[in-house]
Structure formats: C-alpha cells, structure tokens
Design a protein around this motif. Structure first.
Motif, PDB file in Angstrom:
ATOM      1  N   LYS A  45       0.847  -1.191   0.000  1.00 58.05           N
ATOM      2  CA  LYS A  45       0.000   0.000   0.000  1.00 58.05           C
ATOM      3  C   LYS A  45       0.879   1.236   0.000  1.00 58.05           C
ATOM      4  O   LYS A  45       2.026   1.207   0.467  1.00 58.05           O
ATOM      5  CB  LYS A  45      -0.953  -0.005   1.196  1.00 58.05           C
ATOM      6  CG  LYS A  45      -0.296  -0.110   2.542  1.00 58.05           C
ATOM      7  CD  LYS A  45      -1.328  -0.224   3.632  1.00 58.05           C
ATOM      8  CE  LYS A  45      -0.660  -0.402   4.972  1.00 58.05           C
ATOM      9  NZ  LYS A  45      -1.622  -0.460   6.045  1.00 58.05           N
ATOM     10  N   ASP A  46       0.323   2.322  -0.521  1.00 55.39           N
ATOM     11  CA  ASP A  46       1.085   3.560  -0.580  1.00 55.39           C
ATOM     12  C   ASP A  46       0.960   4.326   0.732  1.00 55.39           C
ATOM     13  O   ASP A  46       0.341   3.856   1.687  1.00 55.39           O
ATOM     14  CB  ASP A  46       0.661   4.410  -1.786  1.00 55.39           C
ATOM     15  CG  ASP A  46      -0.810   4.788  -1.738  1.00 55.39           C
ATOM     16  OD1 ASP A  46      -1.478   4.481  -0.740  1.00 55.39           O
ATOM     17  OD2 ASP A  46      -1.287   5.403  -2.709  1.00 55.39           O
ATOM     18  N   ASP A  90      -0.760   6.857   1.476  1.00 54.77           N
ATOM     19  CA  ASP A  90      -2.128   7.264   1.792  1.00 54.77           C
ATOM     20  C   ASP A  90      -2.975   6.099   2.292  1.00 54.77           C
ATOM     21  O   ASP A  90      -4.107   6.301   2.710  1.00 54.77           O
ATOM     22  CB  ASP A  90      -2.798   7.879   0.564  1.00 54.77           C
ATOM     23  CG  ASP A  90      -2.102   9.147   0.126  1.00 54.77           C
ATOM     24  OD1 ASP A  90      -1.520   9.830   0.995  1.00 54.77           O
ATOM     25  OD2 ASP A  90      -2.131   9.454  -1.083  1.00 54.77           O
ATOM     26  N   ASN A 121      -3.782   3.425   0.314  1.00 55.44           N
ATOM     27  CA  ASN A 121      -4.449   2.773  -0.812  1.00 55.44           C
ATOM     28  C   ASN A 121      -3.728   1.478  -1.160  1.00 55.44           C
ATOM     29  O   ASN A 121      -2.501   1.452  -1.274  1.00 55.44           O
ATOM     30  CB  ASN A 121      -4.475   3.691  -2.037  1.00 55.44           C
ATOM     31  CG  ASN A 121      -5.194   4.989  -1.749  1.00 55.44           C
ATOM     32  OD1 ASN A 121      -6.196   5.007  -1.055  1.00 55.44           O
ATOM     33  ND2 ASN A 121      -4.661   6.082  -2.268  1.00 55.44           N
ATOM     34  N   LEU A 169      -2.115  -1.157  -3.302  1.00 59.40           N
ATOM     35  CA  LEU A 169      -1.531  -1.230  -4.638  1.00 59.40           C
ATOM     36  C   LEU A 169      -1.517  -2.660  -5.149  1.00 59.40           C
ATOM     37  O   LEU A 169      -1.704  -2.898  -6.337  1.00 59.40           O
ATOM     38  CB  LEU A 169      -0.104  -0.678  -4.615  1.00 59.40           C
ATOM     39  CG  LEU A 169       0.056   0.773  -4.174  1.00 59.40           C
ATOM     40  CD1 LEU A 169       1.528   1.123  -4.092  1.00 59.40           C
ATOM     41  CD2 LEU A 169      -0.676   1.691  -5.126  1.00 59.40           C
ATOM     42  N   ASN A 189       3.289   1.233 -10.736  1.00 61.87           N
ATOM     43  CA  ASN A 189       2.818   2.420 -10.016  1.00 61.87           C
ATOM     44  C   ASN A 189       3.952   3.398  -9.690  1.00 61.87           C
ATOM     45  O   ASN A 189       3.771   4.292  -8.865  1.00 61.87           O
ATOM     46  CB  ASN A 189       2.098   2.011  -8.729  1.00 61.87           C
ATOM     47  CG  ASN A 189       0.759   1.380  -9.011  1.00 61.87           C
ATOM     48  OD1 ASN A 189      -0.021   1.897  -9.800  1.00 61.87           O
ATOM     49  ND2 ASN A 189       0.490   0.261  -8.377  1.00 61.87           N
TER      50      ASN A 189
END
Length: 124
Positions: free
Chosen positions: A24-25, A27, A29, A31, A66
């Motif tokens: 996850k990033d 923030d 979210n 991935l 990403n």
C-alpha cells in the motif's frame, strides 16, 4: 520537492499453510494484494519457495507499474520464505528503506491444562 521517490509499505505474512504479500502507498491505498491462491497453488505448495517467488514477482511488477521506488517491508511469520520474498522484491530495483519484523512472540504463553487426577492418585 524532496529527492526521495514514491514510498510504499509491503507486508509479508508467512504462515504454516499460506503466504500473503500486500502493498500500500503512504495514503493507505492498496496497490497489490496477492496470496498463494491467486497464483494457483494448492495444499503444501502454498508455502513453497517457488510459490513465494511468484507472489513476490507479481507484487513487484505492480509496484513498478505504479512508479514506486522505495519500500518499507514489514515481515510477519517465520521460515526461509520471507527472505526469498525480500530478495525477489529487491531484484526489481526497489530500494528497501527498512525491514521491520512484526512476528508475534508469546510471552510465557497460555496456561497449561491441569494434570489428570488419576495420575495424581498414583503418585501418592
């Protein structure tokens, strides 16, 4: 703007009967989320080194798509599969900032079951 590229956190969960890697990033979210079942492994194959390598390759390719450059790795579990997952992710050119071991460790564990009364009577 700072020199650092995009950062993601990767969680590697290795258990007796499954391996799950998600990323996850900053923030929060998601991935990538890949488990052994997504690769098509069944039974004892879910914890083999080859399966873990395929899982890590899948997650690594999604991170590269990403534009992620740096990762923070959280490892839970034990065994040689976790090292293989880290090496595979490193092979994608991802810079590893930290490796944090979050394996739960029991402190003295659960209370043991009481002894059988018949065994106690024989000792008397």
């Amino acid at each position: 703007m700072n020199n650092e590229g995009k950062v993601a956190s990767v969680i590697i969960r290795c258990a007796n009967n499954n391996t799950i890697i998600n990323a996850k990033d900053t923030d929060g979210n998601i991935l990538a989320f890949v488990s052994a079942k997504d690769i098509g492994a069944k039974g004892s194959d879910k914890t083999s080194i080859e399966t873990v390598e395929k899982i890590a390759e899948s997650v690594g390719s999604k991170l590269v798509e990403n534009d992620i450059e740096q990762i923070i790795i959280y490892v839970m579990g034990y065994g040689n599969t976790r090292e293989k997952a880290i090496k595979t992710l490193q092979g994608f050119g991802l810079e590893i900032k930290y490796i944090i071991d979050k394996t739960p460790i029991p402190h003295n564990g659960c209370r043991p079951p009481r002894r059988n009364n018949k065994i106690n009577e024989r000792e008397k």
